[in-house]
Every structure is written in C-alpha cells, then in structure tokens.
Design a protein around this motif. Sequence first.
Motif: not given
Lengths: 379, 379
Positions: A251-252, A292-298
Amino acid sequence: MSEVKTGLQLRSLIKKSGELEISLVSVPTPEPGADEVVVRVEATPINPSDLGLLTGAADMTTAKASGTREQPVITAKVPEAAMKSMAARLDESMPVGNEGAGVVVRTGSSDAAKALMGKTVAMIGGAMYAQYRCLRVSECMPLPAGTTAAEGASCFVNPLTALGMTETMRREGHKALAHTAAASNLGQMLNKICLKDGIGLVNIVRSEEQADILHKIGAKHVVDSTSPTFMDDLTNALVETGATIAFDAIGGGKLAGQILTCMETAINKTAKAYSRYGSSVHKQVYIYGSLDPRPVELNRAFGMAWGVGGWLLFPFLMKIGATEGARLRQRVIDELKTTFASHYTQVVSLQETLQLDHIAVYAKRATGAKYLINPNKGG
Amino acid sequence: MSEVKTGLQLRSLIKKSGELEISLVSVPTPEPGADEVVVRVEATPINPSDLGLLTGAADMTTAKASGTREQPVITAKVPEAAMKSMAARLDESMPVGNEGAGVVVRTGSSDAAKALMGKTVAMIGGAMYAQYRCLRVSECMPLPAGTTAAEGASCFVNPLTALGMTETMRREGHKALAHTAAASNLGQMLNKICLKDGIGLVNIVRSEEQADILHKIGAKHVVDSTSPTFMDDLTNALVETGATIAFDAIGGGKLAGQILTCMETAINKTAKAYSRYGSSVHKQVYIYGSLDPRPVELNRAFGMAWGVGGWLLFPFLMKIGATEGARLRQRVIDELKTTFASHYTQVVSLQETLQLDHIAVYAKRATGAKYLINPNKGG
C-alpha cells in the motif's frame, strides 16, 4: 446441550475517548431458525483483514492487560490523528473474525439444516471469534470427510483472494501478474495456482529469507525490493512474464509507482514508435492491503495508460456473480490439502488471543507468523 | 501555387547531451495523394497537451535564443533527472501541434478531395505548427460557412476532452463530476456542457480570480483549494451534486487524494452501517494533465472502493468507436460559436512562437493565458 446456550464472543470497541477495548463477552447462542445451524467454532484464523477490525487504528505498543483470566480485557490508545478514520465505528462493540470452521451441534427444522448435524463445516460471515456461531445453511460449506476444522478454517479469504487475483487478471485482459509481500500464506497459494495453471507470476519480497520460502515451493520469478538492483530485476521479470497487472499488499510508499514504472520500461523495450504519453498498454496496480500505512506516492514516470485502485474480495465476488463464485469455492474444496493448504505458527484460545505476548506477534502482520484461534480450546 | 511547394515547420528535438532545441525548418510540401488535401494552416492552438511535446521535460527558465529572425532557434536544458523519461524521443526531430484549421489550397484527384478546394477545414493529426499540412480527407472537418480558421482551430482537443469527461462519467455509472483547474478554456467548456445537459459539476480552482471567471459563466459549484475551508466546501459540493468521479489536470501533490477523501466523507454522510473498508461506492479520479509535476500523494483515507488513473482523449475515442466519435464531433460543430467557443489572449506567428518573452508566458500553462499560432501570419 446446555453448554451451547451461551458462549464467549470476542468484541472490539473503540470509544469516543480514543481508547480501544478488546474483551470477551458471554452471549446467548441464538435458537437456530428453520434454515439455520449452530456451529461450535474450532478454528478461525487471524487474517490481516481481521486485524483491521480487531485492533483498528490503535497503537498496539500501548496495549495494557486487565480483567480476569477467563475474561481478559486489552486496552490500547488510538492516536488522535487516526480517530477521524474510526468515526463510523465509535462506541459500537463489534464482533470479529471473517471466517472459520467447526462442527454443527444444533440445527433448524429444514432438511438442509438437519443434513448438516455433526458435520464439520467451513463458514464465512463475520463474528467467528466466538465459541458458537448461528448462521444460515448457505453460509456453511460442508468439508469432505477426513478434513479437520483447522484444515478448513481458511477456506474463503486467502484462497478466494488468490483466485480472485488470477480471475481479475484474465477478465481485465492481462496475461501475467505481479504480487507484493509475496511470501505470505496468500502469496504461497498464488504461486501454487499460477504454477498449476501456467500463469506467469512475478513475486516481490522484502528479504532473502522470503525469497527462499518462495524458491522452495518452485516460484520462478522472485525479486527483492531491498536489493540495489531491484528496479532492473523487476523490469527483467516483467519482460519475461509480460505481467501488466499487480496486486499489492503493502500500500504505502513508492512501491506501487515503482511497479508501474518497471512495467512501462518493460513494455517500451519492445515498443516501435515514440509516444510522449508513454505506451498505450494499460498498466494496473490493485492495492488490497496496507502493510505500510504511509501515503502511496506515484511519480507518474509511466505514461498515461495506468490505474491504481483498491481491490477487495467481497466486491469482486459480487461482480462475478453466484455461479462463478461457486466454481471458485469448489476448486478451493477440491484442492484444500494441496494448493490451498494454510500453515499456522500458533494455535491459541480466545483468552490467549488477548495475551500481550501473542498480540505483540500477530499485530505485527509479519510474513511467516500466522495465528489460528480455537475458541473451544481447553473449554 | 509555387509558394505551396515548401513551408516552415516547427520542430522539437531533445539531444542525448540533454539539450532541447526548438527550430523552424523548411520542408517540401508533399504532393497530395488521390484522397488527400494540402491545407494552408492559419490557426493552431498551443494546448497543454502540445507543450508536453514542444518543450518536453526541459527547464524553460534556461531557454536561450539564437538563429536568424526568419528561422530562430531556442535551446534549453533538460534536467539530468528528467532525461530518463525522454529516452524514447532522444535525437529525433519531432513536428508539433495536435490540431488546427486553415484553407484547402491543393487537392488530390478524388471527388471527396476536390470538394474541399478553397474550404476552411478543421484538422487533427499532429504537425500543425507548419505553414502547410498535407493530410487525408478523413482527417479534415469542413467548417460551416461563416466560420473562420481561428474559430475552428480548437475543434477537437478541448471540446472532445470536455465531452469525453461527461461521456466517461455516464459510461462508468456516475451521475455528477468534479473538475480541477476548472477555470481553464476546457473547464469553461465543461461548465457550458453541464449547464446545458443538466449535469452536476463541482469546479475546483486555485484562486478567487478563477472562481470569478466561472461564476460569471453561471457555474453553480465552485470551491477554492487555497481556502482554509476547502475540504468542507468540497465535501458540501459533493453532497449537493452526488459527484463520485473527478477529472484532474493538476496531477501532482495531495489534491487527487483530497478529492477521494471528500467523496468518501460525502458518501458516508448518508451511509447506514459501519464498514471498516469504507463505503462500497466506487470513487474515481482520472488524471489527464500534469500542471503540478510532483508525485501524486494518496493517503488512502477513503476506504477501498477507489481508483486513480491516467485519462487521455485518444484512447477514449478508440474505446467508444467511430459512430459515437462522429456524434461527439457533430455536436462540437453545431455548438462551435457557443458551448465550444475558445478564447485566445495572443495570436503569434511561427517565429513569434520561438520568442523568449512569449515562451515565458505560454510555457507557464497559466489559466487565462491561451496562445493561437497563425503559421501564415505576415508570411
């Protein structure tokens, strides 16, 4: 049958004050309706999808134990920032446990219900972390003779999720797939399915130990995201398999975007003309977990033909309909002791589920640590 | 017709050394085939989608001018980090300009081609930043009598993109939509379409001035992402319209995730039961531009029923097929002076397009600054 009249049920409650409380409550066992049965639950797994409800957004490193030995209570703090996401469940005491298996000990009056008396059945439908569960005949699946409750406890979530991935791959026009956190129980099942069905699978893991687990069961493409050559390794595996869809449990962070970037590079290795929009081949990552609870970074270094989205088993089953769903379930039963065998590192009682030392292990969601609850253990 | 034999054509070249070069080259005008025509290009817009090819990943603040007055040359540096994304076009001199309009000055031998002689036509197909363009009859659309080339120059990209958004909304089962950078030419068209067709539209802008532009053309829901009450304002507008799909021209940063979060909050305001996976209503953001080149950041505070992906006009037109595409194009022609009227702040020659003072304006992609090139201006 007097002992069936009440039973312990695990409950998770998040209070407006920001406190999580996990407890065991004594609940009356409902009298089964005509088309219902009461099952003595003997095996129910702790899946990552159960932990989301069990511990919610609480910080389990703050967990404290209280209560009695028979009815322990765990409390923990939910960080302020996470309370907004818990708004819809505040002050509601919620039963937990998506799936399980056990023995039918009481039935309703219908022939279908009576036929299940004494049978070991697999169940889906929530509230499985309990000594008894009353449910409709249609929510039970009788296990073949010689199958234990422990063997049938994980018939639904992981097996159908793994099959849902290869089905989604086919339905959306891809020919091979990638998977992250790939050494998990689910990931191992997916490998067995892909080997059996001749589907190309790129396994993405986070350590050499996890890579070893997969190599031992015959996985062909395993890449380690902690390796300095990860991006090249992944690109090569994507070229070899032609995978243009991935299922991501992490996820993150940057991983989903890295997968799309490597897919784009892999596709362009055989592209003929420049398009400033990138390749026209659609690349898809479905996020189905949140290790991984962090934001997704694209970073969008992968053209315009891409999608990232959430993927869940139940909406998928709704979409494919009852007939297709039954076909997938039948395959699980047929291959329960081979393709879909689950392995557990611990079998615990309901009380042990609420012990701090066990919580410290299963709440980490670490690959390789897998818990099975037997609510009637020692009961 | 001797002047038709050669013409200037704008070219964009990114060298392996990391230098962008924009120049005008003199190219022979092809002799039209039987079913082709030669158009004297009189109007061709600089759309954001053209800038991607025109300036690529170059840092236009490093731009330098050289060459002659008649054939100026612009050079600029491509940052090292961005060179990877340019790999597929390195050392290829590329013509630019997706769409335009002009007068047919030479035709092939077919009746369809001959019928266009002297007509003002709109064109799609690239390489429009040129004095002459030879193309197939099927790539031209004759404009109604009384329509100038300037009026018909933007017949395709913006109008079909705006119509593509409401079409996609309907086809994917949503009833209203949101749009970012909503005061753009495209955004204004989208407002006119939605007002005419009775579709709920939430306009997201980045300043009060942009909000004013939209209020003046009758927009009903306008929210400003720079306002301290943005999240609440957006949620309220989403509740009022029921929008569950958004088209985003910004791309980078947190905006796409904020839109999904507000959609989820809006949906849950009417939800009946808690689901830890969030609402089961699918929420979609399509990114069709990149005004902000930073990575997309998604905090996933919006359940599991969501998708983010790239959206482009041409794949959309491929998907809906020729008949539907023709229906959309006919609507554009029918409403060219109303719904689909474009406004330009500057009309420049090919040489002026390569002037540093103009580049400084149009390369910023600022809402409100819109350039039209007349390749035969003063020629």
